[in-house]
Structures are given as C-alpha cells and as structure tokens.
Scaffold this motif. Structure first.
Motif, PDB file in Angstrom:
ATOM      1  N   SER A  98      53.976   0.019  10.053  1.00  0.00           N
ATOM      2  CA  SER A  98      54.536  -1.160  10.706  1.00  0.00           C
ATOM      3  C   SER A  98      55.172  -2.138   9.720  1.00  0.00           C
ATOM      4  O   SER A  98      55.817  -3.081  10.127  1.00  0.00           O
ATOM      5  CB  SER A  98      53.466  -1.863  11.538  1.00  0.00           C
ATOM      6  N   GLY A 130      63.283  -4.156  20.093  1.00  0.00           N
ATOM      7  CA  GLY A 130      63.417  -5.501  19.536  1.00  0.00           C
ATOM      8  C   GLY A 130      64.768  -5.803  18.931  1.00  0.00           C
ATOM      9  O   GLY A 130      65.019  -6.919  18.491  1.00  0.00           O
ATOM     10  N   LYS A 157      62.597 -12.440  10.028  1.00  0.00           N
ATOM     11  CA  LYS A 157      61.881 -12.574  11.299  1.00  0.00           C
ATOM     12  C   LYS A 157      61.474 -11.179  11.775  1.00  0.00           C
ATOM     13  O   LYS A 157      62.177 -10.202  11.530  1.00  0.00           O
ATOM     14  CB  LYS A 157      62.767 -13.228  12.353  1.00  0.00           C
ATOM     15  N   PRO A 158      60.367 -11.104  12.496  1.00  0.00           N
ATOM     16  CA  PRO A 158      59.948  -9.777  12.977  1.00  0.00           C
ATOM     17  C   PRO A 158      60.798  -9.302  14.151  1.00  0.00           C
ATOM     18  O   PRO A 158      61.372 -10.099  14.888  1.00  0.00           O
ATOM     19  CB  PRO A 158      58.507 -10.015  13.426  1.00  0.00           C
ATOM     20  N   TYR A 159      60.871  -7.998  14.292  1.00  0.00           N
ATOM     21  CA  TYR A 159      61.384  -7.383  15.504  1.00  0.00           C
ATOM     22  C   TYR A 159      60.181  -7.221  16.433  1.00  0.00           C
ATOM     23  O   TYR A 159      59.137  -6.715  16.014  1.00  0.00           O
ATOM     24  CB  TYR A 159      61.999  -6.016  15.214  1.00  0.00           C
ATOM     25  N   THR A 160      60.326  -7.659  17.674  1.00  0.00           N
ATOM     26  CA  THR A 160      59.226  -7.538  18.636  1.00  0.00           C
ATOM     27  C   THR A 160      59.453  -6.303  19.494  1.00  0.00           C
ATOM     28  O   THR A 160      60.463  -6.193  20.194  1.00  0.00           O
ATOM     29  CB  THR A 160      59.114  -8.786  19.521  1.00  0.00           C
ATOM     30  N   ILE A 161      58.506  -5.382  19.406  1.00  0.00           N
ATOM     31  CA  ILE A 161      58.556  -4.166  20.223  1.00  0.00           C
ATOM     32  C   ILE A 161      57.780  -4.441  21.507  1.00  0.00           C
ATOM     33  O   ILE A 161      56.623  -4.883  21.463  1.00  0.00           O
ATOM     34  CB  ILE A 161      57.929  -2.980  19.476  1.00  0.00           C
ATOM     35  N   ASN A 162      58.421  -4.204  22.646  1.00  0.00           N
ATOM     36  CA  ASN A 162      57.772  -4.362  23.949  1.00  0.00           C
ATOM     37  C   ASN A 162      57.751  -3.011  24.637  1.00  0.00           C
ATOM     38  O   ASN A 162      58.780  -2.329  24.705  1.00  0.00           O
ATOM     39  CB  ASN A 162      58.526  -5.370  24.817  1.00  0.00           C
ATOM     40  N   SER A 176      52.844  -5.212  23.313  1.00  0.00           N
ATOM     41  CA  SER A 176      53.882  -5.631  22.365  1.00  0.00           C
ATOM     42  C   SER A 176      53.295  -5.764  20.978  1.00  0.00           C
ATOM     43  O   SER A 176      52.089  -5.941  20.797  1.00  0.00           O
ATOM     44  CB  SER A 176      54.543  -6.935  22.800  1.00  0.00           C
ATOM     45  N   ALA A 177      54.179  -5.663  19.981  1.00  0.00           N
ATOM     46  CA  ALA A 177      53.799  -5.822  18.569  1.00  0.00           C
ATOM     47  C   ALA A 177      55.026  -6.252  17.787  1.00  0.00           C
ATOM     48  O   ALA A 177      56.162  -5.965  18.174  1.00  0.00           O
ATOM     49  CB  ALA A 177      53.232  -4.515  18.014  1.00  0.00           C
ATOM     50  N   ASN A 178      54.793  -6.935  16.685  1.00  0.00           N
ATOM     51  CA  ASN A 178      55.867  -7.335  15.794  1.00  0.00           C
ATOM     52  C   ASN A 178      55.897  -6.423  14.583  1.00  0.00           C
ATOM     53  O   ASN A 178      54.848  -6.046  14.060  1.00  0.00           O
ATOM     54  CB  ASN A 178      55.662  -8.779  15.305  1.00  0.00           C
TER      55      ASN A 178
END
Length: 181
Positions: A98, A130, A157-162, A176-178
C-alpha cells in the motif's frame, strides 16, 4: 322484498418479499372495504398504528408481519405474510504494497469478503481506484486478487480506493483505504 348482501372483507399486505438488514421496507394494507385503522406487528417486537408504515429490521431471518384492520362498519380482520431479512456482505480486503513507488506501482487487493448466511453468493464488486479509473466484476467469487498499475503520477495526497460489493439479494457494503504513490 329487499335483500341485503354483505360483501366479505378482503385484506392483504402489499410489500416486498425480502429486504436487506438495516434497509427500509414499506407495507400497505389492501382491502375491498374502507379501512379506518390499522395495527401492525413486524415480527421483531416492534409495532405501528400508522397507515402504510415503513420499518427497518436490525436482525436477519424470516419475519412474520401481521396487520389487523378495523373497517368502517366496525368489523376487524387480520392477515399475515412472511418477509425474509437478508444479511449484508462483510467486506474483507487486504492491500498488498500500500506504499507504492512511482514507476513500480502495481497495487494488488486481496478479496476475502463473505456474502452472508442468508444469501447464495457474490453478485458484483466495483473498485474505484481513486484516480478516476474503475474495475467492475460480476460474480467475482473466483477473482480473489485484483491488481492495478496505472496511477498517473506521484502525489503528496493519498489516492482513496473505494470498493462496493453486493450479494445475490442486492445487499451492499462498502470499504475504503488510502494509498500513497
């Protein structure tokens, strides 16, 4: 000679036959006579005196819904029907690597989600990576690992996975996770 014919009261419950736990379901008493009041029992300890009530079930399983109707002439009748309350899928995802390095950023997600006790299986999985990209899968039961390698650029900045999953009854859950690239 006058003949008085009393028509029989028909009463039925109109609703969906199943619902997902924590979702709203609506009920309606249907009759060929004028209903002046209704008393509802939802089969889970909750009741209502509203006309055309809605209810949210907090527990899965088969529920017996009953309505007792009082008609304009003062007579009463009750009827019941069963509603199946299905459980939600339980999202269980694991991110591999990650913390990604740009240029070598193959991100894989392992899917160990379960669909629930009252359903027959996995129906769909939608992954929003993301960055505008998405992966759709119908019946993804045999696709335990999904990889993505196209993040456009490194970012502070993080990419947010949904991720949204649904079982064969239409019940949905989200995860979700960043990730940083």
């Amino acid at each position: 000679l006058w003949i008085s014919v009393a028509s029989a009261q028909n009463l039925s419950i109109s609703s969906d036959s199943f619902v997902c736990v924590k979702d709203l379901i609506s009920f309606r008493a249907i009759s060929n006579q004028t209903i002046v009041s209704e008393s509802w029992s939802f089969g889970d300890g909750f009741t209502s005196n509203q006309q055309n009530p809605s209810h949210i079930y907090n527990n899965i399983g088969l529920k017996t819904v009953t309505v007792e109707a009082v008609f304009s002439g003062g007579s009463t009748k009750s009827v019941s029907r069963q509603i199946m309350v299905h459980d939600l899928p339980q999202p269980q995802f694991e991110l591999n690597d990650s913390l990604l390095c740009f240029g070598n950023h193959n991100l894989c997600i392992e899917d160990n989600s379960t669909m629930g006790l009252t359903t027959s299986g996995y129906a769909s999985r939608l992954i929003l990576w993301g960055d505008g990209a998405r992966s759709d899968a119908q019946n993804p039961i045999n696709e335990k690992e999904v990889c993505y390698s196209s993040y456009p650029k490194p970012d502070d900045k993080p990419y947010t996975i949904n991720i949204e999953i649904s079982n064969d009854k239409g019940c949905e859950a989200r995860w979700s996770a960043n990730v940083f690239v």
